[in-house]
Design a protein around this motif. Structure first.
Motif, mmCIF file in Angstrom:
data_model
loop_
_atom_site.group_PDB
_atom_site.id
_atom_site.type_symbol
_atom_site.label_atom_id
_atom_site.label_comp_id
_atom_site.label_asym_id
_atom_site.label_seq_id
_atom_site.Cartn_x
_atom_site.Cartn_y
_atom_site.Cartn_z
ATOM 1 N N PHE A 1 0.651 -1.033 0.244
ATOM 2 C CA PHE A 1 0.131 -0.059 0.033
ATOM 3 C C PHE A 1 0.953 1.402 -0.053
ATOM 4 O O PHE A 1 0.424 2.259 -0.507
ATOM 5 C CB PHE A 1 -0.877 0.093 1.154
ATOM 6 N N SER A 2 1.829 1.181 0.917
ATOM 7 C CA SER A 2 2.917 2.394 0.825
ATOM 8 C C SER A 2 3.619 2.461 -0.538
ATOM 9 O O SER A 2 3.773 3.784 -0.826
ATOM 10 C CB SER A 2 3.859 2.193 2.224
ATOM 11 N N THR A 3 3.846 1.424 -1.091
ATOM 12 C CA THR A 3 4.645 1.532 -2.354
ATOM 13 C C THR A 3 3.591 2.198 -3.537
ATOM 14 O O THR A 3 3.911 3.132 -4.176
ATOM 15 C CB THR A 3 5.051 0.095 -2.824
ATOM 16 N N TYR A 4 2.546 1.653 -3.625
ATOM 17 C CA TYR A 4 1.562 2.262 -4.456
ATOM 18 C C TYR A 4 1.275 3.771 -4.312
ATOM 19 O O TYR A 4 0.796 4.663 -5.143
ATOM 20 C CB TYR A 4 0.168 1.473 -4.672
ATOM 21 N N SER A 5 1.158 4.188 -2.849
ATOM 22 C CA SER A 5 0.890 5.511 -2.463
ATOM 23 C C SER A 5 2.041 6.517 -2.892
ATOM 24 O O SER A 5 1.597 7.516 -3.512
ATOM 25 C CB SER A 5 0.499 5.520 -0.997
ATOM 26 N N GLU A 6 3.025 5.791 -2.845
ATOM 27 C CA GLU A 6 4.351 6.634 -3.390
ATOM 28 C C GLU A 6 4.567 7.059 -4.639
ATOM 29 O O GLU A 6 4.606 7.961 -5.284
ATOM 30 C CB GLU A 6 5.603 6.212 -2.761
ATOM 31 N N LEU A 7 4.145 5.765 -5.350
ATOM 32 C CA LEU A 7 4.226 5.708 -6.759
ATOM 33 C C LEU A 7 3.197 6.546 -7.432
ATOM 34 O O LEU A 7 3.763 7.414 -8.408
ATOM 35 C CB LEU A 7 4.206 4.356 -7.636
ATOM 36 N N PHE A 8 2.105 6.649 -6.923
ATOM 37 C CA PHE A 8 0.903 7.642 -7.637
ATOM 38 C C PHE A 8 1.392 8.945 -7.659
ATOM 39 O O PHE A 8 0.977 10.008 -8.247
ATOM 40 C CB PHE A 8 -0.261 7.311 -6.967
ATOM 41 N N SER A 9 2.128 9.334 -6.417
ATOM 42 C CA SER A 9 2.578 10.964 -6.296
ATOM 43 C C SER A 9 3.779 11.397 -6.405
ATOM 44 O O SER A 9 4.208 12.500 -6.783
ATOM 45 C CB SER A 9 2.242 11.139 -4.884
ATOM 46 N N LEU A 10 4.492 10.188 -7.347
ATOM 47 C CA LEU A 10 5.968 10.531 -7.709
ATOM 48 C C LEU A 10 5.936 11.629 -8.736
ATOM 49 O O LEU A 10 6.281 12.876 -8.533
ATOM 50 C CB LEU A 10 6.467 9.333 -8.085
ATOM 51 N N ILE A 11 5.247 11.512 -9.940
ATOM 52 C CA ILE A 11 5.498 12.342 -11.124
ATOM 53 C C ILE A 11 5.068 13.807 -10.981
ATOM 54 O O ILE A 11 5.508 14.793 -11.146
ATOM 55 C CB ILE A 11 4.796 11.791 -12.393
ATOM 56 N N PRO A 12 3.807 13.916 -10.179
ATOM 57 C CA PRO A 12 3.251 15.182 -10.032
ATOM 58 C C PRO A 12 4.133 16.077 -9.235
ATOM 59 O O PRO A 12 4.384 17.242 -9.297
ATOM 60 C CB PRO A 12 1.928 15.086 -9.712
ATOM 61 N N SER A 13 4.268 15.366 -8.164
ATOM 62 C CA SER A 13 5.443 16.104 -6.994
ATOM 63 C C SER A 13 6.730 16.603 -7.667
ATOM 64 O O SER A 13 6.895 17.715 -7.223
ATOM 65 C CB SER A 13 5.506 14.931 -5.964
ATOM 66 N N LEU A 14 7.237 15.790 -8.444
ATOM 67 C CA LEU A 14 8.578 16.142 -9.111
ATOM 68 C C LEU A 14 8.150 17.515 -9.686
ATOM 69 O O LEU A 14 9.247 18.337 -9.748
ATOM 70 C CB LEU A 14 9.191 14.769 -9.757
ATOM 71 N N VAL A 15 7.541 17.256 -10.853
ATOM 72 C CA VAL A 15 7.191 18.410 -11.593
ATOM 73 C C VAL A 15 7.058 19.629 -11.048
ATOM 74 O O VAL A 15 7.503 20.815 -11.503
ATOM 75 C CB VAL A 15 6.142 18.151 -12.705
ATOM 76 N N VAL A 16 5.834 19.564 -10.010
ATOM 77 C CA VAL A 16 5.490 21.010 -9.414
ATOM 78 C C VAL A 16 6.721 21.479 -8.416
ATOM 79 O O VAL A 16 7.048 22.594 -8.427
ATOM 80 C CB VAL A 16 4.373 20.660 -8.372
ATOM 81 N N THR A 17 7.417 20.406 -7.765
ATOM 82 C CA THR A 17 8.487 20.924 -7.129
ATOM 83 C C THR A 17 9.777 21.621 -8.078
ATOM 84 O O THR A 17 10.053 22.795 -7.736
ATOM 85 C CB THR A 17 9.369 19.844 -6.519
ATOM 86 N N LEU A 18 9.992 21.031 -9.376
ATOM 87 C CA LEU A 18 11.163 21.682 -10.122
ATOM 88 C C LEU A 18 10.632 22.930 -10.482
ATOM 89 O O LEU A 18 11.550 23.863 -10.610
ATOM 90 C CB LEU A 18 11.420 20.708 -11.265
ATOM 91 N N LEU A 19 9.486 23.099 -11.126
ATOM 92 C CA LEU A 19 8.745 24.304 -11.554
ATOM 93 C C LEU A 19 8.648 25.287 -10.765
ATOM 94 O O LEU A 19 9.097 26.608 -10.763
ATOM 95 C CB LEU A 19 7.367 23.946 -12.236
ATOM 96 N N LEU A 20 7.864 25.172 -9.468
ATOM 97 C CA LEU A 20 7.890 26.258 -8.403
ATOM 98 C C LEU A 20 8.845 26.928 -7.796
ATOM 99 O O LEU A 20 9.274 27.921 -7.762
ATOM 100 C CB LEU A 20 6.991 25.530 -7.129
ATOM 101 N N VAL A 21 10.031 25.739 -7.282
ATOM 102 C CA VAL A 21 11.065 26.525 -6.713
ATOM 103 C C VAL A 21 12.034 27.270 -7.725
ATOM 104 O O VAL A 21 12.683 28.209 -7.207
ATOM 105 C CB VAL A 21 12.055 25.145 -5.993
ATOM 106 N N ALA A 22 12.253 26.694 -8.995
ATOM 107 C CA ALA A 22 12.925 27.556 -9.934
ATOM 108 C C ALA A 22 12.249 28.727 -10.372
ATOM 109 O O ALA A 22 12.918 29.928 -10.537
ATOM 110 C CB ALA A 22 13.021 26.330 -11.176
ATOM 111 N N TYR A 23 10.825 28.893 -10.424
ATOM 112 C CA TYR A 23 10.069 29.862 -10.914
ATOM 113 C C TYR A 23 10.295 30.958 -9.699
ATOM 114 O O TYR A 23 9.786 32.152 -9.777
ATOM 115 C CB TYR A 23 8.566 29.405 -10.802
#
Length: 464
Positions: free
Chosen positions: A73-95
């Motif tokens: 369950f922890s694995t699925y939860s982490e994987l589903f949040s991986l891509i959006p979290s990475l993209v938002v982090t990179l864009l927001l902090v650089a922005y």
């Protein structure tokens, strides 16, 4: 209204609310899965007695099934949040280099509020537990803890000109996380026994709401932004991309290689440390430990105490030791702690594990400060966007990987994941040896690298 230049209150409240939630999440999911798999209620226990005493020997196989299901369950939860979290982090902090740091702090707080409210809703109405995976995905669209910390570290870098002050204030942020997380961890077990899951979830949501209001109305912005400027979407993205590329291609060759090696070192060390910690609660719930809610709370508090001892270590060691040596001590602390955890079979031994791990957090603020000192102030957002991206990626991949490995090995040796984490620490140690061998002088005066690059040493350059 006069505004404040303090992000530490935000970090503290966020840490308290989050670390109140994290142990509860695993325990809540564990109990719900126990009910579904065994068709029986979770074994009741006294305040500090082991719930294993309520288990009969024929439930051992079912308990292992629950362990495996909870880790997956922890694995699925982490994987589903991986891509959006990475993209938002990179864009927001650089922005944030263009439009200010507050957006990188406010957005993750909104996501955390959504996350807390979702858990409260699922718990209160007893909805399907797998809806929590969707809640994790929704909150990740606003970034995560890596996004917020990336914004906070960029915020601190804007305020601090002195390199030693920058290192210590970044270490203070880590220490605040440890103090508040420890208080939350101790109180969570008692809160759970006294009020069940709903009230702790509600409390976490209210704290996140108050934190959000402080960030919006009381926190001052460090970046002076010309609101009259309008930039097209494609131009803004192009600026973000060019800012990140310039980190590695804009300087001289030595600076670029130092930055790359330090980031790989940061990733590899964080992967080992985060991966090992991600399955601690499940390991403590399993036999032969079978910890109760109270013991899990005390164990979490003891673990978060390393933030305090690591701050003290950074403060004291920085007076007489080099950054390289401080990082060595921190990595060695993690290795010893993980190896001891793998062989811990008693409650006393599990608590003693925290002693050699007391300096485990030291490499993080030191590496952040070292990376921050080799780029100009105008590139701090791009730098910490990359660091936050690495943190988010590492946290998610490490948690998912170690949870999957734990699910596959729990039947024959639950401590295998901790030995694996300790073995993987050979990677950052090797990279540290390379940095020390080829760039020993640069660590003593990293600002010389900026002048070699032709970077301005006036208002935009870090001051030693």
């Amino acid at each position: 209204m006069k505004r404040l230049y303090f992000v530490e209150p935000i970090v503290g409240v966020y840490a308290f609310a989050s670390f109140m939630l994290y142990p509860l999440v695993q325990q809540y999911v564990y109990r719900r899965l126990w009910l579904e798999i065994t068709n029986s209620s979770y074994p009741a226990s006294d305040d500090i007695t082991s719930p294993c005493a309520a288990n009969s020997s024929n439930n051992t196989g079912q308990q292992e099934k629950v362990q495996k299901a909870a880790s997956l369950f922890s694995t699925y939860s982490e994987l589903f949040s991986l891509i959006p979290s990475l993209v938002v982090t990179l864009l927001l902090v650089a922005y944030s280099d263009q439009r200010g740091r507050k957006i990188t702090i406010i957005m993750p707080l909104i996501g955390s509020l959504i996350y807390s409210v979702s858990f409260l809703t699922v718990s209160f109405f007893e909805l399907n537990v797998y809806l929590l995976i969707a809640a994790n995905f929704a909150s990740s669209l606003f970034g995560g803890i890596g996004t917020m910390l990336g914004g906070c570290f960029s915020y601190v870098a804007d305020l601090c000109d002195n390199s030693k002050q920058k290192t210590l204030r970044m270490a203070v942020i880590d220490m605040v996380i440890g103090i508040m997380a420890g208080i939350a961890a101790i109180s969570t077990g008692y809160f759970l026994i006294a009020a069940g899951f709903n009230w702790p979830f509600f409390t976490s949501a209210m704290l996140q709401l108050l934190n959000l209001l402080y960030a919006i109305f009381f926190l001052e912005e460090t970046k002076v932004v010309d609101r009259s400027e309008t930039v097209a979407c494609c131009q803004a993205l192009q600026k973000l991309a060019s800012g990140i590329v310039n980190l590695f291609a804009g300087g001289n060759r030595k600076t670029s290689w130092m930055l790359v090696l330090m980031m790989i070192m940061f990733f590899s060390f964080s992967f080992s440390n985060t991966g090992g910690l991600s399955v601690i609660t499940l390991y403590e719930l399993n036999k032969p430990l079978c910890w109760s809610e109270i013991l899990i709370g005390y164990g979490s508090a003891a673990s978060t105490a390393v933030f305090i001892t690591s701050f003290v270590g950074v403060y004291m060691f920085s007076r007489c030791l080099s950054n390289i040596t401080i990082i060595y001590i921190g990595i060695l602390s993690v290795v010893i702690g993980l190896v001891m955890t793998a062989f811990a079979k008693t409650t006393l031994m599990m608590f003693l594990v925290r002693i050699p791990s007391m300096f485990a957090i030291m490499p993080f603020p030191v590496l952040r400060s070292m990376m921050s000192k080799v780029v100009s102030k105008s590139e701090q957002g791009a730098l910490f966007a990359c660091v936050a991206f690495i943190e988010n990626l590492t946290s998610t991949v490490a948690s998912a990987s170690f949870s999957s490995i734990y699910a596959a090995t729990v039947m024959w040796y639950p401590g295998f994941v901790f030995l694996l984490g300790a073995g993987l620490c050979i990677i950052p140690i090797s990279l540290l040896c390379i940095l020390k061998r080829f760039y020993p002088a640069n660590y003593n005066d990293p600002e010389e690298l900026l002048s070699e690059n032709g970077t301005e040493t006036s208002d935009d350059a870090p001051v030693a």
